[in-house]
Design a protein around this motif. Structure first.
Motif, PDB file in Angstrom:
ATOM      1  N   MET A 157       0.802  -0.039  -6.804  1.00 39.86           N
ATOM      2  CA  MET A 157       2.502   1.026  -5.725  1.00 39.86           C
ATOM      3  C   MET A 157       3.544  -0.331  -6.394  1.00 39.86           C
ATOM      4  O   MET A 157       4.925   0.784  -6.089  1.00 39.86           O
ATOM      5  CB  MET A 157       2.306   1.044  -4.103  1.00 39.86           C
ATOM      6  N   ILE A 158       3.260  -1.338  -6.628  1.00 38.42           N
ATOM      7  CA  ILE A 158       5.183  -1.502  -7.296  1.00 38.42           C
ATOM      8  C   ILE A 158       5.483  -1.518  -8.564  1.00 38.42           C
ATOM      9  O   ILE A 158       6.819  -1.593  -9.049  1.00 38.42           O
ATOM     10  CB  ILE A 158       4.688  -3.263  -7.435  1.00 38.42           C
ATOM     11  N   VAL A 159       4.637  -0.839  -9.098  1.00 34.80           N
ATOM     12  CA  VAL A 159       5.330   0.150 -11.188  1.00 34.80           C
ATOM     13  C   VAL A 159       5.852   1.126 -10.687  1.00 34.80           C
ATOM     14  O   VAL A 159       6.871   1.085 -11.411  1.00 34.80           O
ATOM     15  CB  VAL A 159       3.880  -0.152 -11.815  1.00 34.80           C
ATOM     16  N   ALA A 160       5.121   1.351  -9.911  1.00 32.98           N
ATOM     17  CA  ALA A 160       6.484   3.066  -9.386  1.00 32.98           C
ATOM     18  C   ALA A 160       7.602   2.724  -9.746  1.00 32.98           C
ATOM     19  O   ALA A 160       8.600   3.616  -9.907  1.00 32.98           O
ATOM     20  CB  ALA A 160       5.628   3.686  -8.668  1.00 32.98           C
ATOM     21  N   PRO A 161       8.031   1.946  -8.373  1.00 33.69           N
ATOM     22  CA  PRO A 161       9.681   1.965  -8.089  1.00 33.69           C
ATOM     23  C   PRO A 161      10.063   0.994  -9.505  1.00 33.69           C
ATOM     24  O   PRO A 161      11.219   1.567  -9.735  1.00 33.69           O
ATOM     25  CB  PRO A 161       9.595   1.019  -7.117  1.00 33.69           C
ATOM     26  N   ALA A 162       9.739   0.563 -10.335  1.00 30.82           N
ATOM     27  CA  ALA A 162      10.226  -1.099 -11.243  1.00 30.82           C
ATOM     28  C   ALA A 162      10.632   0.920 -12.371  1.00 30.82           C
ATOM     29  O   ALA A 162      11.364   0.245 -13.511  1.00 30.82           O
ATOM     30  CB  ALA A 162       8.986  -2.066 -11.439  1.00 30.82           C
ATOM     31  N   LEU A 163       9.386   1.081 -12.369  1.00 31.31           N
ATOM     32  CA  LEU A 163      10.071   1.852 -14.092  1.00 31.31           C
ATOM     33  C   LEU A 163      10.435   3.546 -13.682  1.00 31.31           C
ATOM     34  O   LEU A 163      11.720   3.259 -14.691  1.00 31.31           O
ATOM     35  CB  LEU A 163       8.171   2.924 -14.418  1.00 31.31           C
ATOM     36  N   TRP A 164      11.039   3.979 -12.826  1.00 31.08           N
ATOM     37  CA  TRP A 164      12.007   4.300 -11.843  1.00 31.08           C
ATOM     38  C   TRP A 164      13.341   3.305 -12.211  1.00 31.08           C
ATOM     39  O   TRP A 164      14.237   4.192 -12.904  1.00 31.08           O
ATOM     40  CB  TRP A 164      12.162   5.145 -10.628  1.00 31.08           C
ATOM     41  N   ALA A 165      13.572   2.388 -11.394  1.00 24.60           N
ATOM     42  CA  ALA A 165      14.745   2.278 -11.847  1.00 24.60           C
ATOM     43  C   ALA A 165      15.014   1.218 -13.592  1.00 24.60           C
ATOM     44  O   ALA A 165      16.399   1.742 -13.494  1.00 24.60           O
ATOM     45  CB  ALA A 165      14.628   0.514 -11.035  1.00 24.60           C
ATOM     46  N   THR A 166      14.353   1.009 -14.000  1.00 26.92           N
ATOM     47  CA  THR A 166      14.124   0.829 -15.657  1.00 26.92           C
ATOM     48  C   THR A 166      14.632   2.086 -16.035  1.00 26.92           C
ATOM     49  O   THR A 166      16.233   2.402 -16.753  1.00 26.92           O
ATOM     50  CB  THR A 166      13.382   0.086 -16.346  1.00 26.92           C
ATOM     51  N   LYS A 167      13.768   2.885 -16.301  1.00 23.13           N
ATOM     52  CA  LYS A 167      14.434   4.233 -17.022  1.00 23.13           C
ATOM     53  C   LYS A 167      15.148   4.910 -16.409  1.00 23.13           C
ATOM     54  O   LYS A 167      16.747   5.505 -17.237  1.00 23.13           O
ATOM     55  CB  LYS A 167      13.210   4.769 -16.560  1.00 23.13           C
ATOM     56  N   SER A 168      16.146   4.605 -14.820  1.00 25.16           N
ATOM     57  CA  SER A 168      17.713   5.468 -14.458  1.00 25.16           C
ATOM     58  C   SER A 168      18.131   4.955 -14.594  1.00 25.16           C
ATOM     59  O   SER A 168      19.133   5.355 -15.123  1.00 25.16           O
ATOM     60  CB  SER A 168      16.832   5.734 -12.980  1.00 25.16           C
ATOM     61  N   ALA A 169      18.562   3.502 -15.200  1.00 21.86           N
ATOM     62  CA  ALA A 169      19.266   2.224 -15.129  1.00 21.86           C
ATOM     63  C   ALA A 169      20.022   2.596 -17.286  1.00 21.86           C
ATOM     64  O   ALA A 169      20.715   2.857 -16.845  1.00 21.86           O
ATOM     65  CB  ALA A 169      19.604   0.847 -15.978  1.00 21.86           C
ATOM     66  N   VAL A 170      18.907   3.067 -17.803  1.00 16.37           N
ATOM     67  CA  VAL A 170      18.972   3.738 -19.014  1.00 16.37           C
ATOM     68  C   VAL A 170      19.610   4.952 -18.630  1.00 16.37           C
ATOM     69  O   VAL A 170      20.613   5.170 -19.826  1.00 16.37           O
ATOM     70  CB  VAL A 170      18.130   3.710 -20.219  1.00 16.37           C
ATOM     71  N   LEU A 171      19.862   5.770 -18.203  1.00 11.88           N
ATOM     72  CA  LEU A 171      19.994   6.572 -18.522  1.00 11.88           C
ATOM     73  C   LEU A 171      21.230   7.202 -17.449  1.00 11.88           C
ATOM     74  O   LEU A 171      21.718   8.043 -17.994  1.00 11.88           O
ATOM     75  CB  LEU A 171      18.689   7.718 -17.186  1.00 11.88           C
ATOM     76  N   VAL A 172      21.453   6.043 -16.897  1.00 17.00           N
ATOM     77  CA  VAL A 172      22.694   6.286 -15.891  1.00 17.00           C
ATOM     78  C   VAL A 172      24.067   5.980 -17.166  1.00 17.00           C
ATOM     79  O   VAL A 172      24.993   6.157 -17.038  1.00 17.00           O
ATOM     80  CB  VAL A 172      22.853   5.247 -14.908  1.00 17.00           C
ATOM     81  N   LEU A 173      23.292   4.870 -18.081  1.00 13.40           N
ATOM     82  CA  LEU A 173      24.341   3.860 -18.996  1.00 13.40           C
ATOM     83  C   LEU A 173      24.475   5.156 -19.744  1.00 13.40           C
ATOM     84  O   LEU A 173      25.873   5.182 -20.628  1.00 13.40           O
ATOM     85  CB  LEU A 173      23.436   3.024 -19.579  1.00 13.40           C
ATOM     86  N   TYR A 174      23.344   5.902 -20.091  1.00 14.57           N
ATOM     87  CA  TYR A 174      24.017   7.508 -21.461  1.00 14.57           C
ATOM     88  C   TYR A 174      24.369   8.050 -20.747  1.00 14.57           C
ATOM     89  O   TYR A 174      26.126   8.641 -20.811  1.00 14.57           O
ATOM     90  CB  TYR A 174      22.814   7.788 -21.556  1.00 14.57           C
ATOM     91  N   ILE A 175      24.545   8.434 -19.358  1.00 12.79           N
ATOM     92  CA  ILE A 175      26.128   9.225 -18.431  1.00 12.79           C
ATOM     93  C   ILE A 175      27.592   8.556 -18.331  1.00 12.79           C
ATOM     94  O   ILE A 175      28.181   9.127 -18.575  1.00 12.79           O
ATOM     95  CB  ILE A 175      25.437   9.255 -16.911  1.00 12.79           C
ATOM     96  N   ARG A 176      27.236   6.951 -18.150  1.00 10.95           N
ATOM     97  CA  ARG A 176      28.355   6.365 -19.098  1.00 10.95           C
ATOM     98  C   ARG A 176      29.202   6.671 -20.264  1.00 10.95           C
ATOM     99  O   ARG A 176      30.018   6.473 -20.035  1.00 10.95           O
ATOM    100  CB  ARG A 176      28.295   5.463 -17.954  1.00 10.95           C
ATOM    101  N   ILE A 177      28.168   5.812 -20.895  1.00  9.83           N
ATOM    102  CA  ILE A 177      28.526   6.429 -22.618  1.00  9.83           C
ATOM    103  C   ILE A 177      29.062   7.272 -22.615  1.00  9.83           C
ATOM    104  O   ILE A 177      29.747   8.150 -23.943  1.00  9.83           O
ATOM    105  CB  ILE A 177      27.568   5.607 -23.120  1.00  9.83           C
ATOM    106  N   PHE A 178      28.184   8.167 -22.845  1.00 13.95           N
ATOM    107  CA  PHE A 178      28.346   9.888 -23.333  1.00 13.95           C
ATOM    108  C   PHE A 178      28.766  10.866 -21.764  1.00 13.95           C
ATOM    109  O   PHE A 178      28.588  11.925 -21.638  1.00 13.95           O
ATOM    110  CB  PHE A 178      27.095  10.539 -23.651  1.00 13.95           C
ATOM    111  N   ASN A 179      29.756  10.525 -21.366  1.00 11.87           N
ATOM    112  CA  ASN A 179      30.107  11.213 -20.140  1.00 11.87           C
ATOM    113  C   ASN A 179      31.120  12.377 -20.617  1.00 11.87           C
ATOM    114  O   ASN A 179      31.123  13.569 -20.309  1.00 11.87           O
ATOM    115  CB  ASN A 179      31.267  10.397 -19.832  1.00 11.87           C
TER     116      ASN A 179
END
Length: 135
Positions: free
Chosen positions: A1-23
């Protein structure tokens, strides 16, 4: 149950970084937002199903037998594992069309590609052995 939020948070952080870099690149922003929402839904469903499946039934004790059921939903584990590998590959491949179109010295372009290839070593080192074990 704890793995799913951790996976979402780490992958979302990278995607948010992509959004900021390649705005300025609209398609990367749209794919990134879409992946964040899709991952939230898939990993959220995983949390709900794992909670329902692993909790002891009425009158059942909170012992090891109650949590032994958590190891049985193999189909859910295969789906989540496959989805995780797929999203890792998408996140890895997303910046490459932009990198190839950059107008910079060839050495800098190769160096930038090497930085992003660190993600590929992650996928090879952690995701593919996981799929081999499941299948």
């Amino acid at each position: 149950m704890i793995v799913a939020p951790a996976l979402w948070a780490t992958k979302s952080a990278v995607l948010v970084l992509y959004i900021r870099i390649f705005n300025s690149v609209r398609w990367i922003s749209r794919i990134s937002y879409g992946l964040i929402i899709l991952m939230f839904l898939v990993y959220g469903i995983n949390i709900i199903l794992a909670t329902v499946y692993c909790l002891p039934r009425n009158g059942a004790p909170w012992d090891a037998t109650a949590f032994a059921r958590c190891a049985k939903p193999v189909t859910l584990a295969i789906f989540i594992g496959s989805f995780t590998v797929l999203t890792d590959f998408i996140i890895f491949l997303l910046p490459f069309p932009i990198i190839l179109k950059l107008q910079m010295a060839q050495g800098k372009k190769v160096g930038l590609a090497i930085v992003f290839l660190v993600g590929f070593t992650y996928v090879i080192a952690f995701d593919l052995p996981f799929l081999k074990i499941i299948y």
